[in-house]
Design a protein around this motif. Sequence first.
Motif, short mmCIF file in Angstrom:
data_model
loop_
_atom_site.label_atom_id
_atom_site.label_comp_id
_atom_site.label_asym_id
_atom_site.label_seq_id
_atom_site.Cartn_x
_atom_site.Cartn_y
_atom_site.Cartn_z
N ARG A 51 0.72 -1.20 -0.21
CA ARG A 51 0.03 0.12 0.14
C ARG A 51 0.72 1.17 -0.11
O ARG A 51 0.59 2.17 -0.61
N LEU A 52 2.12 1.14 0.56
CA LEU A 52 2.95 2.23 1.00
C LEU A 52 3.59 2.57 -0.69
O LEU A 52 3.67 3.61 -1.17
N ARG A 53 3.72 1.48 -1.13
CA ARG A 53 4.58 1.49 -2.44
C ARG A 53 3.57 2.26 -3.60
O ARG A 53 3.80 3.03 -4.21
N LEU A 54 2.26 1.78 -3.33
CA LEU A 54 1.24 2.36 -4.23
C LEU A 54 1.08 3.86 -4.01
O LEU A 54 1.08 4.71 -4.91
N ALA A 55 1.06 4.11 -2.58
CA ALA A 55 0.95 5.46 -2.33
C ALA A 55 2.14 6.43 -2.89
O ALA A 55 2.00 7.37 -3.43
N ALA A 56 3.55 5.68 -2.72
CA ALA A 56 4.49 6.50 -3.38
C ALA A 56 4.23 6.59 -4.85
O ALA A 56 4.65 7.50 -5.30
N SER A 57 3.69 5.66 -5.54
CA SER A 57 3.63 5.72 -6.97
C SER A 57 2.88 6.71 -7.44
O SER A 57 2.79 7.25 -8.52
N LEU A 58 1.74 6.93 -6.29
CA LEU A 58 0.75 8.02 -6.90
C LEU A 58 1.23 9.40 -6.54
O LEU A 58 0.60 10.19 -6.60
N GLY A 59 2.41 9.41 -5.92
CA GLY A 59 2.90 10.60 -5.55
C GLY A 59 2.30 11.53 -4.49
O GLY A 59 2.12 12.51 -4.21
N PHE A 60 1.99 10.36 -3.23
CA PHE A 60 1.26 10.95 -2.23
C PHE A 60 2.20 12.08 -1.42
O PHE A 60 3.26 11.60 -1.18
N ALA A 61 1.62 13.14 -0.94
CA ALA A 61 2.45 13.96 -0.16
C ALA A 61 2.10 13.56 1.16
O ALA A 61 1.25 12.48 1.36
N PRO A 62 3.01 13.62 2.31
CA PRO A 62 2.94 13.00 3.43
C PRO A 62 1.31 13.46 4.01
O PRO A 62 0.75 12.53 4.85
N GLY A 63 0.79 14.80 3.87
CA GLY A 63 -0.57 14.64 4.21
C GLY A 63 -1.41 13.65 3.57
O GLY A 63 -2.34 13.32 4.06
N ASP A 64 -1.26 13.33 2.26
CA ASP A 64 -2.11 12.45 1.63
C ASP A 64 -1.89 11.14 2.31
O ASP A 64 -3.05 10.10 2.42
N PHE B 36 -1.31 10.28 5.27
CA PHE B 36 -1.76 10.39 6.63
C PHE B 36 -3.30 10.25 6.16
O PHE B 36 -3.85 9.22 6.91
N ARG B 37 -3.96 10.96 5.39
CA ARG B 37 -5.25 10.86 5.22
C ARG B 37 -5.72 9.66 4.77
O ARG B 37 -6.94 9.04 5.14
N LEU B 38 -5.23 9.05 3.89
CA LEU B 38 -5.52 7.98 3.09
C LEU B 38 -5.25 6.48 3.60
O LEU B 38 -5.84 5.56 3.53
N LEU B 39 -4.12 6.54 4.32
CA LEU B 39 -3.66 5.15 4.80
C LEU B 39 -3.33 5.45 6.23
O LEU B 39 -3.82 4.24 7.09
N GLU B 40 -2.84 6.53 6.80
CA GLU B 40 -2.50 6.27 8.42
C GLU B 40 -3.53 6.64 9.19
O GLU B 40 -4.02 5.94 10.21
N TRP B 41 -4.52 7.47 8.68
CA TRP B 41 -5.74 7.88 9.15
C TRP B 41 -6.64 6.75 9.50
O TRP B 41 -7.01 6.22 10.73
N PRO B 42 -6.93 5.94 8.33
CA PRO B 42 -7.75 4.74 8.56
C PRO B 42 -7.25 3.86 9.70
O PRO B 42 -7.87 2.89 10.37
#
Lengths: 327, 512, 230
Positions: free
Chosen positions: B156-169, B171-177
């Motif tokens: 999931r983190l790799r996916l996030a990185a590939s989508l260019g997530f900023a730390p805020g993203d 947090f919102r999409l992975l860490e917050w849940p």
Amino acid sequence: MRSTITIAAGLTLIGTAVAAEPLTVYAPDYFASEWGPGPAIKAAFEASCSCEIDYVTGDVLPRLRLEGERTRADVVIGLNTDDAERARATGLFAPHNVDTMGLTMPVDWEDDVFLPFNWGHTAFVYDTTRVDDVPDSFRDLVDNHPDLTLAIQDPRTSVSGLAMALWMHRVFGEEATDAWAALAPRIVTVTKGWSESYGMFTDGEVEMVLSYTTSPAYHLIAEDDDTKKAAIFPEGHYVMVETAGQLARTDQPDLAQAFMDFILSEEFQSIIPEGNWSLPAKLPPERMPEGFAALAMPEVALIYDSAEAEALRDTVIAEFEAGMAAR
Amino acid sequence: MTTGTRLGHIATGAVAAALLLPLGAVAWRAEGWSGFRASDGHVLWFTLWQAMVSAALSILLAVPVARALARRRFPGRGWVVLLLGAPFILPVIVAVLGLVAVFGRTGAVNTALGWADLGPVSIYGWQGVILAHVFFNMPLATRLILQGWLAVPGERLRLAASLGFAPGDTFRLLEWPMLRGVVPGIFLVIFLICTTSFAVALALGGGPRATTVELAIYQAFRFDFDLSRAALLGAVQLCLGGAAALLSLRLTLPSGFGAGLDRAVPRWDSGGWGLRVQDSAAILLACLFLLLPMVLVLSQGALAVTGLPASVWWAAVRSLAVALTAALATTALAFVMAQAATGARGGWAEVIGTLSVAASPLVLGTGLYVLLLPVVNPVSMALPVTVFVNAVLALPFALRALIPAMRDLDRDYGRLSASLGLGGLAWVRLVALPRLRRPLGFAAGLTAALAAGDLGVIALFASPDQATLPLVLYQLMGAYRMEDAKAAALILVALSLGLFWLFERGGRHAGA
Amino acid sequence: MLALEDLRVELGDFTLAADAAFVEGRITALMGASGSGKSTLLAAIAGFVAPASGRIRVTGADITGLPPGERPLSILFQDQNLFPHLTVARNIGLGLRPDLRLSADQRAARDAVLDRVGLTGLGDRLPRDLSGGQQSRAALARALLRGRPWLLLDEPFSALGPALRAEMLALLKETARGEGLSVVMVTHAPEDALAIADETALVSDGRLIAPVPTRALFDAPTPELRAYLG
């Protein structure tokens, strides 16, 4: 495996055949621990009777009341006078049958159930290197010395805390609540037991701690440190007496009585000063260890007998709560 | 229902009985019946209030630390994570002295403030109570949240990185849940721990205004011998725990990340100087806050360690035995209860398992004493009873770690296992143990550490030759031997941490 | 014959009705729009979803109440077919004995099936060290080793590229024929159905339409198939 069990069982049988059932003595934890007077007393008594003492430690009175008639205790040691009335009310105790003539205590003793074995004055202990202006009376402590910080024990959870509440009541009477309120800003902490308070005192967090006039003796004798002193108040100091009693339903009445008789013997009593760091109930001054002679002792000893202490308990706790809440 | 689930329900029933029977026994032994007192309202209010604030603060502070530890790799990280476990297992008296050494009137903080010509801050009062509770529980929260973080699959983190997530993203999409999933349960456990606090609350609360329910129970039991009141207050505490547990179950949401392939995936979201500084500061401050008080107290005991008598070491051996047995018992209990909690109608397993942290150790111990009295000499049962009570009291922590993992295991591999007919012991051996190694190791380590440091019950039962290390520590203090006591505390902390480390290491390294 | 008799599966508001049979020895494709319930139907047959009513029979025997592992079938999921912490050989071995206490003969059988799917020498690897195609082969190998007469597949190769997928489908067809397996395969790709399925069944409007020969169906699409193909 099987044979080991058989051998162990055999040994147990042999063991019981030689020595009779041990004398079960309920005692507070500090008393029976390796660093209390318990082990030396056990050794001395066992040498005299070819018998055995088994200490059972914990909160003596609550345990006794939980067990009631079923208790395995033969003798109970370490009951404070302020607790004694409740112990008496259980109806589990028999008279001690010991002659209490010649006690070296500042208070008269007429109780025929609970036998005193040591005592001490409640007092505020300080460090001479940190306190210059020592209060010269309880009233002086209450009214002045705004910067003197104190650690005390909670009267609701600790016997020494309760002793202080009784002391306050005895000295200040109707004004006890006000006196608590006057002290309250300087009472930095109220701890569950004595150890927490005293630890904070030796760590330098407070200038004075609620303890005993004999506390400096430990530092003097064991640590060669003469900077700890008890402040002596002319109003008098509340006396805490610890007692022992024998159970009416003991299955070894002779042995229990022998132990009761042993309590006021010089052999037992001479273990108390440096074993319990308190004052023995019956020991001539010349037999006291050297350090104790140097201790400052109050002129006046205050005490409520166990019935009075019992009747006042709720009152003095209410005074503590009301006075501290006014802070 | 599988065998494991059935065992789990049986275990849950046993734990429920272990919580309720002693309460009943205490009430039954009561002489007369007394109700509440006028002051109890305030006591209850203070108990709840301080527990709420302490739990919230512990978690708020734990999140940045856990996040920093999750995304940083640095030399000594393992040590930091390990030492973070230490405050939680510290005997109360040692922790109080440590906190006072740092935050007290003559402590380091006020000395520094004095140099800066700033007025002193006082630790005594509600702020001290909360400070102490945060000191005890923030590390626990950090550890549990860190587990949550590490459970986010690398994919999931790799996916996030590939989508260019900023730390805020991220947090919102992975860490917050993820937090949404783990935090309510952790909050609940810490809240409940804080409601049963007593000696700390009193010592740092500075007086009777800081009276908690547990203190009222102690007073009722020890000083008034009013067993009906002790039982009543014990019941209030359990009800509180039950209500809080039900509430938190409703708030818990599954994180829903799905399974990864156990690939080791580097974090891509840790770049940037701002983040680096933020993480370093979080870790550094947490270490200072948690370690300084311990170092200040324990270092005073270091010199006395070699001079301790043999009996202290024997007490340490007994503590070790208690710790190991309790760890085994809790892990087994938690394992089957987590299975029950994951299955149908498993909610009660989770509630009961959480509830035990709200049980008053005093009522529990006293009740067991009353129950055992007609059957055996309770004194001879001191160590088994200590093991038992510790196993029950540590259960909530073990379940907190195991239930989410068990749920994930069921969701990700439940069907596969079922389709292969993989069940019973084969499932335990081939699937559950390897997949749950981490949470099991954590649960065992925490239980062992907690049990090694527990004083509660042993003081009620023991005879002198059964003393455990914490009891010896108090005996030493009671005999004025403060330095020896601190040395014993040092041994205790080393023992607890050592156990924790061993179990956790076992959890991480064994297997594939 | 895998017969679904008046089967009703309910999941919340969703209801699926099925009253049809799949014929032994054939490969049947199960098609339908996303959310039509084809995977749910497969889950019901495999025993993961309990039907609200109706029976499931395999060659006459009622299997409706059997636990998943005891049904005369194997199933391959879209993913999570392998335990990531077990080696390929152990993952496959689970097909013979779930407790993995394999005899020498069983180990030999396991190695033979590894060879059969083209994973010779890869038994000691962990799934993460295999490519996607190799993981699919491993899962298929285990299904073969279990030797259950029916094989259910829930879009098992959808994560693979076209070439790999075609290769896997070919392998599936070949092994199914070779071992005499009956196959029900959920797919959304008409070309998959055309490539290997003898028959195709559609799931549409909450209902399973009985399977018909694939070639004929695509030559003369029913309204349901036309709706699906768009």
